[in-house]
Design a protein around this motif. Structure first.
Motif, mmCIF file in Angstrom:
data_model
loop_
_atom_site.group_PDB
_atom_site.id
_atom_site.type_symbol
_atom_site.label_atom_id
_atom_site.label_comp_id
_atom_site.label_asym_id
_atom_site.label_seq_id
_atom_site.Cartn_x
_atom_site.Cartn_y
_atom_site.Cartn_z
ATOM 1 N N LEU A 6 0.846 -1.197 0.000
ATOM 2 C CA LEU A 6 0.000 0.000 0.000
ATOM 3 C C LEU A 6 0.883 1.249 0.000
ATOM 4 O O LEU A 6 1.793 1.356 0.827
ATOM 5 C CB LEU A 6 -0.869 -0.002 1.264
ATOM 6 N N PRO A 7 0.626 2.201 -0.911
ATOM 7 C CA PRO A 7 1.383 3.456 -0.833
ATOM 8 C C PRO A 7 1.130 4.120 0.521
ATOM 9 O O PRO A 7 0.057 3.946 1.109
ATOM 10 C CB PRO A 7 0.785 4.305 -1.966
ATOM 11 N N THR A 21 -8.937 5.349 -6.460
ATOM 12 C CA THR A 21 -8.939 4.226 -5.518
ATOM 13 C C THR A 21 -7.494 3.771 -5.349
ATOM 14 O O THR A 21 -6.768 3.646 -6.337
ATOM 15 C CB THR A 21 -9.788 3.067 -6.063
ATOM 16 N N VAL A 22 -7.104 3.545 -4.100
ATOM 17 C CA VAL A 22 -5.738 3.113 -3.806
ATOM 18 C C VAL A 22 -5.831 1.869 -2.935
ATOM 19 O O VAL A 22 -6.553 1.883 -1.927
ATOM 20 C CB VAL A 22 -4.958 4.212 -3.040
ATOM 21 N N ALA A 46 -4.658 -6.098 4.402
ATOM 22 C CA ALA A 46 -5.017 -5.575 3.087
ATOM 23 C C ALA A 46 -5.935 -4.379 3.281
ATOM 24 O O ALA A 46 -6.810 -4.391 4.157
ATOM 25 C CB ALA A 46 -5.722 -6.645 2.255
ATOM 26 N N ALA A 47 -5.713 -3.333 2.479
ATOM 27 C CA ALA A 47 -6.520 -2.117 2.633
ATOM 28 C C ALA A 47 -6.904 -1.572 1.279
ATOM 29 O O ALA A 47 -6.152 -1.688 0.304
ATOM 30 C CB ALA A 47 -5.739 -1.061 3.409
ATOM 31 N N GLU A 48 -8.117 -0.987 1.218
ATOM 32 C CA GLU A 48 -8.538 -0.295 0.010
ATOM 33 C C GLU A 48 -9.140 1.051 0.398
ATOM 34 O O GLU A 48 -10.012 1.119 1.272
ATOM 35 C CB GLU A 48 -9.570 -1.121 -0.772
ATOM 36 N N SER A 117 -0.516 10.231 5.881
ATOM 37 C CA SER A 117 -0.118 8.821 5.858
ATOM 38 C C SER A 117 -1.330 7.899 5.810
ATOM 39 O O SER A 117 -2.154 7.897 6.728
ATOM 40 C CB SER A 117 0.710 8.515 7.104
ATOM 41 N N LEU A 118 -1.428 7.110 4.749
ATOM 42 C CA LEU A 118 -2.486 6.094 4.678
ATOM 43 C C LEU A 118 -2.217 4.968 5.672
ATOM 44 O O LEU A 118 -3.141 4.362 6.216
ATOM 45 C CB LEU A 118 -2.583 5.523 3.258
#
Ligand SMILES: [Zn+2]
Length: 177
Positions: A6-7, A21-22, A46-48, A117-118
């Motif tokens: 994930l970025p 969408t990332v 896992a993340a969206e 920050s994601l």
């Protein structure tokens, strides 16, 4: 199964304007506040993120996080797998004042200077999703409780309790069952 990392740093308002969408994966070791709450380094996250603007021109960030990690069983103190999942919609705001006016179905996220920050958002979601106590659902773990601690654990109110002396008898060495 997501394999790309994930970025982390992103200008979230620009992402909302673009409607992007990332998504991606992380490991427990990537999350320095979350990892100490776990029993092991192994596991997957896992993340969206879906960015958008609403009718009132708010900047929105929908986040869905799932994780399979190892936590410590609070009964036998062995590690055990735990599945976590969380979905939230965050409204990206500039100030505390603005945050206090966000409607109830949204959670405010104060971002003054881009980027933000994601990974921090994922970490916060996972910490909130983590149950305060986890227990194995196995008889083996339950027997350990019966063997060396309080024979009347709390939380069983209303259920018929097994006689602790019968349980202890079954555990005596040499007694086949
Ligand atoms: Zn256990």
């Amino acid at each position: 199964m997501l394999t790309e990392t994930l970025p982390n740093m992103l200008d979230v308002r620009q992402a909302a304007v673009r409607g992007v969408t990332v998504s991606g994966a992380l490991k427990p070791l990537d999350l320095q506040r979350f990892r100490p709450l776990l029993a092991a380094d192994e596991g997957t996250v896992a993340a969206e993120f879906t960015f958008s603007r609403d009718d009132e021109r708010r900047y929105l960030m929908q986040v869905a996080v799932t994780a399979d990690v190892m936590v410590t069983c609070q009964r036998c103190l062995e590690k055990m797998p735990q599945h976590l999942s969380s979905e939230s919609t965050l409204a990206i705001v500039w100030t505390d004042e603005e945050a206090s006016h966000v409607p109830k179905h949204l959670e405010p996220l104060i971002v003054m200077e881009p980027p933000s920050s994601l990974w921090d958002v994922v970490e916060e979601e996972l910490i909130l999703a983590l149950p305060p106590f986890s227990y194995h659902e196995t008889d083996e773990c339950r027997m350990k409780t019966a063997a060396y601690s309080d024979p009347f654990p709390e939380g069983d109110a209303g259920e018929k309790k097994p006689n602790p002396f019968n349980v202890l008898a079954q555990l005596k060495p040499g007694n086949k069952h």
